[in-house]
Design a protein around this motif. Structure first.
Motif, mmCIF file in Angstrom:
data_model
loop_
_atom_site.group_PDB
_atom_site.id
_atom_site.type_symbol
_atom_site.label_atom_id
_atom_site.label_comp_id
_atom_site.label_asym_id
_atom_site.label_seq_id
_atom_site.Cartn_x
_atom_site.Cartn_y
_atom_site.Cartn_z
ATOM 1 N N GLN A 147 46.636 36.356 41.854
ATOM 2 C CA GLN A 147 47.509 36.580 42.998
ATOM 3 C C GLN A 147 46.955 35.929 44.265
ATOM 4 N N GLU A 148 45.623 35.923 44.408
ATOM 5 C CA GLU A 148 45.025 35.263 45.568
ATOM 6 C C GLU A 148 45.281 33.763 45.526
ATOM 7 N N ARG A 149 45.104 33.156 44.346
ATOM 8 C CA ARG A 149 45.331 31.720 44.239
ATOM 9 C C ARG A 149 46.816 31.381 44.456
ATOM 10 N N ALA A 165 43.941 40.082 40.415
ATOM 11 C CA ALA A 165 43.633 39.858 41.830
ATOM 12 C C ALA A 165 43.319 38.390 42.092
ATOM 13 N N GLU A 187 47.554 31.616 48.192
ATOM 14 C CA GLU A 187 46.984 30.471 48.901
ATOM 15 C C GLU A 187 47.785 29.201 48.618
#
Length: 456
Positions: A389-391, A386, A394
């Motif tokens: 994938q967030e980084r 998670a 972004e």
């Protein structure tokens, strides 16, 4: 769960290879691909040992209405094939070299290392990438960005012919004179059109290359990328290079100057063996932490990479760039800064021969892109996945103002939708691919890939 192989005793008995279902000894060892994030539990895993095994497996999946995934080294697995059939062709490893015609014939599961070792005695080289353990066929069908990309173009452009098992189990030959539309589609359209059981590719006479990398402190990464981009504006097509900015793990196998450090690594392969073109970059950047450039054979260069070989839970994303602007550099470096869950970003210089249409056209598109950028990370837990994938979302979201509108098939992340896959091709090529798909695979049997659906 009942072992589905109980229903297919005749199929199993007719195989030259082996087949495994849930509950069979060996099933757990063969069900997963190289990327362990593609957690799949197929109803059948077939380890084919002949073209007849491939044909029988394709027919079985089609007749039973079962999902079918084709895998070799497993690096190209992008969708989990649950309750379906995984056709593993990794045992089909034949490699034949015709030194006079400079053609290599590769069976479906041949790895690049075996191809290059067979070609090396003749001072010939294939257009391999940075990982010699990867399957040569899948890599090539997806485009193939090799160590000599700017000198000889995409690996797909060097495909001469192919033997293909299509969705009805037929074995067809594709060449410039026989099924030429299928040949065009295979050259960049990936595994959407059948199982390529034998691929013929051009080889190139490369007696020597100048190859290696220079390592600089990560604190100088923006400076390194700026100098490298300026240098790229004057290099010849013989030079194919990349910069990898990464936090290197503190492993004993890593050379001491890099171990546990955040670094910027300039990697280059210069076809012909002359390292003089590096002088300008060296003058701009000064003495590196480590300088590993040397003149060597292409085989030595291809085997010198640090790509991971063991299966692992890997994820990533990528983008094409028209140019490497200061804003793009800042955005890329922020994504992989020290402490980031995304530890590395690699920027490759494109152009050269790859920017030119080959003598025999292929489906590879977006040849006008100047650079590719790819970020990858290991994510062994849901929490780490998670965070990664967030980084990535972004970082690549922030990069969108600098990107080229296209994409590269081989660099697409797992679970890419057909809408995303569409961006890897020009509108004209994509429509042509869909029409060819309708001819050879109208029911989209070969869909556990970066999928191109058939035209309606």
């Amino acid at each position: 769960m009942e072992n589905p192989m109980n229903h297919f005793d005749g199929f199993r008995a007719a195989l030259t290879g082996e087949a495994f279902g849930p509950g069979d000894d060996g099933y757990e060892a063969v069900r997963l691909p190289w990327n362990l994030l593609i957690e799949q539990r197929p109803a059948l895993v077939v380890l084919a040992e002949s073209v007849a095994d491939v044909q029988a497996t394709v027919r079985l999946a089609a007749e039973q209405g079962l999902p079918l995934a084709v895998q070799s080294s497993g690096h190209g697995a992008v969708h989990p094939c649950d309750d379906g059939v995984v056709l593993n062709v990794s045992r089909l490893t034949g490699v034949d070299i015709d030194a006079e015609s400079k053609i290599a014939s590769l069976d479906a599961g041949a790895r690049w290392r075996a191809v290059l070792e067979a070609a090396a005695p003749y001072e010939l080289a294939g257009l391999s990438g940075t990982a010699p353990t990867i399957g040569a066929v899948g890599y090539t069908l997806g485009g193939g960005l090799g160590l000599m990309l700017r000198r000889f173009g995409f690996a797909a452009d060097s495909v001469v012919a192919a033997d293909v098992v299509t969705a009805d189990g037929s074995l067809v030959h594709a060449s410039q004179t026989e099924n030429p539309e299928l040949l065009w589609a295979l050259k960049g359209g990936s595994g959407n059109f059948g199982v390529v059981t034998r691929l013929q590719v051009r080889l190139y006479h490369v007696p020597a290359v100048h190859h290696g990398m220079a390592v600089y402190p990560g604190a100088r990464a923006a400076e390194v990328l700026g100098a490298w981009a300026e240098w790229n504006g004057g290099v010849s097509d013989a030079v194919t290079s990349a910069v990898n900015v990464m936090s290197v793990p503190p492993l004993p196998t890593v050379p001491e100057p890099m171990r546990g450090q955040h670094v910027a690594m300039v990697r280059a392969t210069i076809a012909g063996g002359d390292g003089a073109e590096l002088d300008g970059l060296r003058s701009a950047l000064g003495v590196p932490l480590m300088d590993g450039f040397r003149t060597c054979t292409y085989l030595e260069a291809a085997l010198s990479g640090m790509e991971p070989t063991d299966p692992m839970p890997a994820t990533g994303s990528s983008a094409l760039l028209s140019e490497l602007s200061a804003g793009a550099v800042d955005t890329l470096l922020a994504m992989s800064a020290p402490g980031s869950p995304v530890p590395s970003i690699e920027i490759r210089h494109l152009g050269g021969a790859a920017a030119k249409e080959p003598d025999q056209p292929s489906a590879v598109s977006h040849r006008d892109a100047g650079y590719s950028a790819a970020a990858n990370a290991i994510a062994p837990t849901p929490e780490q996945l998670a965070a990664v994938q967030e980084r990535l979302a972004e970082g690549f979201g922030a990069l969108s103002g600098y990107t080229h509108p296209g994409a590269l098939v081989n660099f697409m992340p797992a679970r890419s939708t057909p809408e995303k896959v569409r961006t890897a091709f020009s509108p004209e090529s994509y429509q042509r691919l869909r029409e060819i798909k309708r001819t050879y695979d109208p029911s989209n049997l070969f869909r556990f890939n970066h999928n191109i659906p058939p035209a309606s």
